[in-house]
Design an enzyme around this catalytic site. Structure first.
Site, PDB file in Angstrom:
ATOM      1  N   HIS A 480       0.830  -1.206   0.000  1.00 33.56           N
ATOM      2  CA  HIS A 480       0.000   0.000   0.000  1.00 33.56           C
ATOM      3  C   HIS A 480       0.866   1.258   0.000  1.00 33.56           C
ATOM      4  O   HIS A 480       0.682   2.158  -0.828  1.00 33.56           O
ATOM      5  CB  HIS A 480      -0.915  -0.024   1.235  1.00 33.56           C
ATOM      6  CG  HIS A 480      -1.798   1.171   1.377  1.00 33.56           C
ATOM      7  ND1 HIS A 480      -3.137   1.159   1.057  1.00 33.56           N
ATOM      8  CD2 HIS A 480      -1.537   2.445   1.804  1.00 33.56           C
ATOM      9  CE1 HIS A 480      -3.656   2.355   1.282  1.00 33.56           C
ATOM     10  NE2 HIS A 480      -2.707   3.155   1.739  1.00 33.56           N
ATOM     11  N   GLU A 481       1.811   1.313   0.941  1.00 32.92           N
ATOM     12  CA  GLU A 481       2.640   2.514   1.038  1.00 32.92           C
ATOM     13  C   GLU A 481       3.534   2.676  -0.199  1.00 32.92           C
ATOM     14  O   GLU A 481       3.798   3.799  -0.633  1.00 32.92           O
ATOM     15  CB  GLU A 481       3.488   2.485   2.317  1.00 32.92           C
ATOM     16  CG  GLU A 481       2.667   2.451   3.606  1.00 32.92           C
ATOM     17  CD  GLU A 481       1.591   3.526   3.684  1.00 32.92           C
ATOM     18  OE1 GLU A 481       1.741   4.598   3.059  1.00 32.92           O
ATOM     19  OE2 GLU A 481       0.574   3.291   4.361  1.00 32.92           O
TER      20      GLU A 481
END
Length: 697
Positions: A480-481
Site C-alpha cells: 500500500h505505502e
C-alpha cells in the site's frame, strides 16, 4: 575532489543542494535554520509582491517558489524526525518553531498582493501543467483566506496557528499514551501467542533486566496477543488500555494524555474557519478540492455501502457467536474476545492462521518480491543507494529507467520498516522533495520519498540474527505505502505543484496505494516473494489456497468498521452544534455505531481520542477517501485481471502496466483524477469490481 565546490553549510537543515544529512540534524539545528529560511522566504514574498515585479509564472517561481521549496524541505525533515525519532529535546525544538512556520504559510496563502499577481497572469501563455497549478493556486488563495479583510483575516491567521499547535498536541498525546503502557506477563499467561512474538517480548523484558515478557500497545505486540492469547484476563487488560489511550478512561497517570479538550477545540476552530470562508461547516471546506461534490453525496455513498455490507456483517457476527458457544465455551463474548474468536474460527473454517503463513514472509524476501513486481510492471530498476539516515535500520534505494544513453535516475526513497519507542504508530508515505524542472537553474530535480511502517523487527536467537517476519497484513501494508511512493516517484510532470501526489484530489490519492494491495493475493506473486525463515521453502500452494479461501473472511465486518469511521468523521465535521463538547462528540459516535456497527464497543471505549487521521493528519472530513478510492482502485486492477485472462499470463501484464503508469502514475496531479482514470479505463469507475473482490457481489 572538486576544489571549486562551494563549502557545505554547518547547519544540515540549510544544506539542501542534495540529500538531507539526517544523521547530522540535532535539536539545536532547528531554530537557527528555520529562522534563516523563514527570513529568506519572507524576503522573496516581498520581492515578488513589489509593484514592478512582473506577474509572470517563471519569474515568480524563480524567486518565491525556490525559497518556499527550501523552507518546505527543511521543515519536512524536522517534522519527519519528530514522527520517527521523537525525543524531548527535538519535540521542544519542533514546538518552538511550529508557530513561526505556520504563521508564514498562513500569511503566504492569504496575501492579497500575491493573489492579485496570480489574478493578473496571462494563463494563455502557461503550459497545461502550469495552468493546472495556477487553477489550484487560485482555489488555494480563496481557501487560505486571501479574500478576507480586517479582523476576519487576523482571526483566520490565529485559527491556523492554533490548529497547528493542537494537531501536534494530539499526536504527542497519542504517542505518549501508547508508549506509557507496559504489561509484564509470564509465559503461562501468554499460552497460545506465536513463538516469534514471545521471543521479541522476552528479549524486551531481558533488556530491562526482568524475567517473563514485556507487552506494549505497539501493533506487532498488541494484535497477536489479542488474536492468540488464551488468557482472557491478559486480553482484557490489553484491550482496555488500547481503547482508552489518550482519554480520561485511561488508568493511573496516563490520564494526563487525555485528548478530549484538544479535539473539541480543534473542531470548534475548524467550524469557525469554515464560517469565515462563507461555508456552512468544515465538511464543505474540506470537499472543495476533492472529487466528491458535497458532504451529502459522501454520506449517501457511505450509507449505501453500509446497507450492501450489513447482511454480510450480520452473518459474520452470527457465525462467530455460534462458534464461540459451541467450540470455545464463550456464551457471552466480551469486546476483548472477538479478535480471539475470529482467529479461532478462521483456523477451524479454513485450516488457516495468519501465524501459519508468517514464517514464509521474511522481510528481505518480501521486499525483493515487491521490487520485482515494480520492475516488471513499470519498466524500471530498483537499486540500493547511499544516503545519511536517522536510524541504523533505515535503508535507501534509487529507481532507474533504462535509456539509450544508460540508466536514468527516476526517484529515490528511504525505507524505515520497524516499530520502536519514539516512533509514532501506523504506516505512511511522505515526500522529501518533489519532481521539478527548477526555474532557478533549469535542472530537473528528481523526487525522493519516505516509506515508513511499524513492523516487528528481527531478533537474535542463540547468537543468530533472524530476519523480521511479516504477517500477510503487514505485506499488504508495505505494498500500500509503495503504491503511494510510486505515485510520487514515477511522475513525469515537471511542475512541482502538480507532480506526483501534489495536486491530486484527496479522495483519489489512495487509488495507487490500494491498487498495489491486490498483488498480495496473486499466486505467481506470492510464490516468488516467500521463503520460510528456517527452510527457505516458498509458500506451499495448499497454504495459498487456504489464504485465498479466507481472503474475504469477515469482509462485511471490516467494511462496516471503515464506514463507521468515515461516517463519524463526515458527520463530525458537518454538525457544528453536535460536537461542542466531549459528551456531544461521544453521543455522535454512539449514534453512528448504533446505525452502522454490528459489534458495539463498551461505554468506556474512546477510539476517537487516537483517531490521528482526522485530528492530526490530512483526513479531516476526508476519511471516506479510503472507501471512495477503493472503488477506483478495484476497477483499475480489474483491467489487469482482464488482460491476464486474455493472455493467460496472469495480472503482471506489462502492456497494461505501461498504460496504467502513463495514465495515472506519470500524470500525477496535472489533470483531474477522473480524467486520468478514464484515460486508463476508457470509462467512469464502477463499484462492481470492489464488491466482487470483497465477496459481496
Amino acid at each position: 575532489m572538486n576544489d571549486l565546490a562551494p563549502p557545505r553549510p554547518d547547519n544540515p537543515l540549510l544544506d539542501l543542494a542534495d540529500l538531507i544529512r539526517f544523521d547530522a540534524i540535532t535539536p539545536e539545528s532547528v531554530g537557527p535554520a528555520m529562522d534563516q529560511l523563514l527570513a529568506e522566504a519572507s524576503d522573496a514574498l516581498e520581492a515578488v509582491c513589489a509593484e514592478d515585479f512582473p506577474a509572470e509564472w517563471n519569474a515568480m517561481a524563480s524567486r518565491l517558489d525556490v525559497a518556499t521549496e527550501r523552507l518546505g524541505r527543511a521543515w519536512g525533515a524536522v517534522s519527519h524526525l519528530n514522527s520517527v525519532a521523537d525525543t524531548p529535546e527535538l519535540r521542544a525544538a519542533y514546538n518552538a518553531a511550529l508557530p513561526k512556520v505556520t504563521e508564514f504559510w498562513t500569511r503566504l496563502g492569504a496575501d492579497e498582493r500575491l493573489y492579485a499577481k496570480y489574478k493578473a497572469m496571462d494563463t494563455a501563455r502557461l503550459t497545461d501543467e502550469q495552468r493546472r497549478a495556477h487553477h489550484n493556486a487560485m482555489r488555494g488563495f480563496v481557501l487560505g483566506g486571501a479574500e478576507l479583510v480586517g479582523e476576519s483575516k487576523a482571526r483566520f491567521a490565529a485559527i491556523q496557528e492554533r490548529q497547528a499547535e493542537l494537531g501536534q498536541k494530539f499526536s504527542e498525546n497519542a504517542l505518549d499514551a501508547t508508549d506509557a503502557f507496559v504489561l509484564y506477563a509470564s509465559s503461562q499467561e501468554l499460552d497460545g501467542v506465536p513463538s516469534d512474538v514471545l521471543e521479541a517480548t522476552a528479549a524486551a523484558a531481558r533488556a530491562e533486566g526482568r524475567d517473563g515478557h514485556k507487552l506494549t500497545l505497539k501493533m506487532p505486540c498488541y494484535l497477536p496477543v489479542m488474536q492468540f492469547a488464551r488468557n482472557a484476563d491478559v486480553r482484557q487488560k490489553m484491550y482496555r488500555a488500547y481503547v482508552t489511550r489518550a482519554s480520561n478512561q485511561a488508568s493511573g497517570d496516563a490520564v494526563k494524555f487525555d485528548n478530549a479538550a484538544t479535539m473539541t477545540e480543534l473542531l470548534a476552530l475548524r467550524h469557525e474557519e469554515a464560517r469565515l470562508l462563507g461555508h456552512r461547516h468544515f465538511a464543505d471546506v474540506s470537499l472543495v478540492p476533492k472529487m466528491a461534490d458535497s458532504p451529502e453525496q459522501v454520506i449517501a455513498f457511505l450509507r449505501d455501502l453500509a446497507a450492501k455490507a450489513r447482511p454480510f456483517a450480520e452473518k459474520d457476527l452470527a457465525d462467530m457467536r455460534a462458534f464461540a458457544t459451541s467450540e470455545l465455551g464463550l456464551t457471552d463474548p466480551q469486546p476483548w474476545d472477538w479478535p480471539f474468536i475470529g482467529e479461532r474460527l478462521k483456523e477451524a473454517r479454513y485450516a488457516f492462521s495468519e501465524q501459519e503463513v508468517k514464517p514464509y514472509f521474511t522481510a528481505p524476501k518480501v521486499l525483493a518480491g515487491l521490487f520485482q513486481i515494480i520492475e516488471t510492471l513499470f519498466e524500471v530498476a530498483i537499486r540500493p543507494d547511499q544516503a545519511p539516515v536517522w536510524h541504523p535500520a533505515v535503508e535507501f534505494y534509487r529507481i532507474e529507467r533504462s535509456t539509450p544513453s544508460g540508466p536514468q535516475l527516476v526517484g529515490q526513497f528511504y525505507l524505515d520498516p520497524g516499530a520502536r519507542k519514539g516512533k509514532r504508530g501506523g504506516a505512511w508515505m511522505d515526500d522529501v522533495r518533489g519532481r521539478w524542472m527548477r526555474p532557478d537553474n533549469g535542472q530537473l530535480q528528481t523526487p525522493v520519498a519516505h516509506l515508513v511502517c511499524n513492523f516487528a523487527e528481527g531478533i537474535e536467537v542463540d547468537g543468530l540474527r533472524k530476519p523480521a517476519l511479516l504477517t500477510h497484513d503487514d505485506v499488504i501494508t508495505l505494498f500500500h505505502e509503495f503504491g503511494h511512493g510510486l505515485h510520487h516517484m514515477l511522475t513525469q510532470v515537471n511542475e512541482r505543484d502538480v507532480a506526483g501526489i501534489s495536486g491530486v484530489e484527496w479522495d483519489a490519492v489512495e487509488l495507487p496505494s490500494q491498487f498495489m494491495e491486490n498483488f498480495c493475493w496473486e499466486w505467481d506473486v506470492l510464490r516468488h516473494m516467500t521463503a520460510h525463515v528456517d527452510t527457505g521453502e516458498s509458500l506451499p500452494r495448499s497454504l495459498y489456497d487456504k489464504m485465498l479461501a479466507a481472503r474475504n473472511f469477515q469482509s462485511g465486518l471490516q467494511t462496516l468498521r471503515q464506514v463507521e469511521f468515515a461516517l463519524f468523521d463526515m458527520l463530525l465535521h458537518s454538525q457544528p452544534e453536535a460536537v461542542a463538547s466531549e459528551a456531544a462528540l461521544l453521543a455522535l459516535q454512539r449514534q453512528v455505531r448504533e446505525e452502522v456497527a454490528v459489534i458495539v464497543p463498551p461505554e468506556y471505549s474512546r477510539t476517537s481520542h487516537t483517531f490521528s487521521h482526522i485530528f492530526a493528519g490530512g483526513y479531516s472530513a476526508g476519511y471516506y477517501s479510503y472507501k471512495w478510492a477503493e472503488v477506483l482502485s478495484a476497477d483499475a486492477y480489474a483491467a489487469f485481471e482482464e488482460a491476464g485472462a486474455h493472455t493467460g499470463r496472469g495480472p503482471l501484464d506489462v502492456d497494461t502496466g505501461r498504460r496504467y503508469r502513463q495514465a495515472i502514475l506519470e500524470a500525477g496531479g496535472s489533470r483531474p483524477a477522473m480524467e486520468s482514470f478514464k484515460a486508463f479505463r476508457g470509462r467512469e469507475p464502477s463499484i462492481d469490481a470492489l464488491l466482487r473482490h470483497q465477496g459481496m457481489a
